[in-house]
Design an enzyme around this catalytic site. Structure first.
Site, mmCIF file in Angstrom:
data_model
loop_
_atom_site.group_PDB
_atom_site.id
_atom_site.type_symbol
_atom_site.label_atom_id
_atom_site.label_comp_id
_atom_site.label_asym_id
_atom_site.label_seq_id
_atom_site.Cartn_x
_atom_site.Cartn_y
_atom_site.Cartn_z
ATOM 1 N N CYS A 98 -3.639 7.390 7.704
ATOM 2 C CA CYS A 98 -4.224 6.046 7.646
ATOM 3 C C CYS A 98 -3.243 5.043 8.264
ATOM 4 O O CYS A 98 -2.063 5.324 8.418
ATOM 5 C CB CYS A 98 -4.493 5.639 6.205
ATOM 6 S SG CYS A 98 -5.602 6.751 5.329
ATOM 7 N N HIS A 154 -5.806 -1.194 4.606
ATOM 8 C CA HIS A 154 -5.438 0.238 4.643
ATOM 9 C C HIS A 154 -6.661 0.989 5.183
ATOM 10 O O HIS A 154 -7.561 1.338 4.427
ATOM 11 C CB HIS A 154 -5.088 0.676 3.206
ATOM 12 C CG HIS A 154 -4.672 2.112 3.071
ATOM 13 N ND1 HIS A 154 -3.785 2.523 2.102
ATOM 14 C CD2 HIS A 154 -5.013 3.226 3.742
ATOM 15 C CE1 HIS A 154 -3.606 3.838 2.187
ATOM 16 N NE2 HIS A 154 -4.348 4.287 3.176
ATOM 17 N N THR A 172 0.872 -1.174 0.000
ATOM 18 C CA THR A 172 0.000 0.000 0.000
ATOM 19 C C THR A 172 0.910 1.226 0.000
ATOM 20 O O THR A 172 1.916 1.266 0.705
ATOM 21 C CB THR A 172 -1.045 -0.041 1.141
ATOM 22 O OG1 THR A 172 -2.038 0.942 0.896
ATOM 23 C CG2 THR A 172 -0.440 0.182 2.511
#
Lengths: 160, 208
Positions: free
Chosen positions: A28, A45, A22
């Site tokens: 996040c 994520h 990711t």
């Protein structure tokens, strides 16, 4: 080797050989789960700590409290054993800062806390973490051994 | 029907386009005054994208970008973020200082100048919005960060994430001489304020 990209508010799992990645995690949190015995890995994520605080909560992959359950299920479907699963987490930084108190800016910190709480509730051990700070991270999870590579701009890279 | 970013109608989009137009026009004028040169602008584009597609418009999640972030206060609460790719930010600095450099890094002086331009551009939009909806709006001092596009954009994405699954922003392009500046402005009212704006614009009826 197969590389599977996980977007924002998204999750996925695969069996080795393969890498889950990711890119550009900010506030996040990237939640990397792996079972080295069966060589299965999963990556989520998440953007927000709790699905209960939000009216629009259809996308379960968006929240720490709901994404992890789904990710564990997907890994078990691929042949992972719940008891073998370990976790590594990265992200949850604060990209901008103001003098004034603002909860939304602390969202990274809250995402990390919610992630840890959920993993604790599920009895999943957190082996390593690289969280906080004020910079972005790209992570790559190797399904074979659960090693997690964390890359940044200007803050080096490391394997945890 | 509850109005949210996920189901905006064409009338509201027209209103937002108009807002983008006026805002960008004011911003171009402000910028021109500051540098004492003619600044051209293109008609801004209003974009509504899924979270996962947002970093693509800036060249991918890992591409370094400059984010200039403000808090919005007054009758409407929320945030504003101006995002420039590093090339555009460099052009902007060069336009202001009348220099021609190709450095990717910015020194303190340049960062401060970028924050100031961000301030002027964002204030122009906020003033347009304020006039259009007849509400009092103010913005805070800026906070600036240069990092991966994905990480910078996660900030507005998280805020939009509380009201829907899409992100709304205004893309503006300025030009001075041969130097181009492409900027994306994210206007992020909080949940209650979003409804206030829509009501003021007459897009949704006052309930009860």
């Amino acid at each position: 080797m197969k590389v599977k990209k996980i977007g924002m508010a998204d999750l996925g799992a695969l069996k080795a050989p393969g890498i889950l990645t990711t890119l550009g995690l900010g506030s996040c949190v990237g939640i990397a789960l792996y079972d080295t015995v069966n060589q299965i890995a999963g990556l989520a994520h998440i953007m927000l700590p709790s699905s209960k605080e939000i009216r629009n909560n259809k996308n379960k992959a968006k929240f720490a409290d709901t994404a992890i359950d789904i990710l564990v299920d997907e890994m078990i479907k691929l042949g992972a054993k719940k008891n073998n699963i370990r976790a590594k987490i990265a992200g949850g930084s604060q990209m901008f800062s103001f003098n004034i108190k603002n909860d939304i800016l602390k969202i990274g910190e809250r995402n990390v806390e919610a992630t840890k709480k959920k993993l604790r509730d599920l009895n999943i051990e957190i082996v390593a973490e690289d969280t906080g700070g004020n910079y972005g991270r790209t992570i790559e999870l190797d399904a074979k051994d659960g090693s997690l590579c964390v890359k940044t701009i200007g803050h080096g890279s490391k394997v945890i | 029907m509850k109005v949210s970013i996920d189901n905006l109608n064409s009338m509201l989009l027209d209103v937002l386009k108009e807002l983008g137009n006026i805002g960008a026009g004011n911003a171009a004028t402000a910028l021109a005054k500051m540098i004492n040169k003619k600044v051209d602008m293109k008609v801004p584009k209003i974009k509504i994208l899924d979270f996962k597609d947002v970093p693509d418009i800036l060249g991918g999640e890992e591409k370094p970008v400059v984010g200039i972030y403000f808090q919005m206060n007054g009758d409407i609460k929320g945030n504003i973020m101006l995002v420039l790719d590093v090339g555009s930010a460099r052009n902007l600095v060069d336009i202001m200082f009348n220099t021609r450099t190709n450095r990717e890094k910015f020194d303190e002086m340049e960062l401060s100048a970028l924050s100031e331009v961000g301030n002027i551009l964002s204030a122009s939009y906020v003033n347009s919005l304020s006039t259009l909806i007849n509400l009092d709006l103010k913005i805070s001092v800026p906070s600036i960060s240069i990092d991966m596009a994905g990480a910078i954009l996660s900030v507005p994405a998280v805020q939009f994430g509380q009201v829907g699954d899409k992100v709304l922003f205004i893309e503006t392009e300025f030009q001075e001489d041969e130097k181009q500046v492409l900027g994306d402005l994210f206007l992020i009212p909080n949940m209650e304020s979003f409804e206030t704006i829509l009501k003021q614009l007459g897009v949704i009826e006052n309930e009860g």
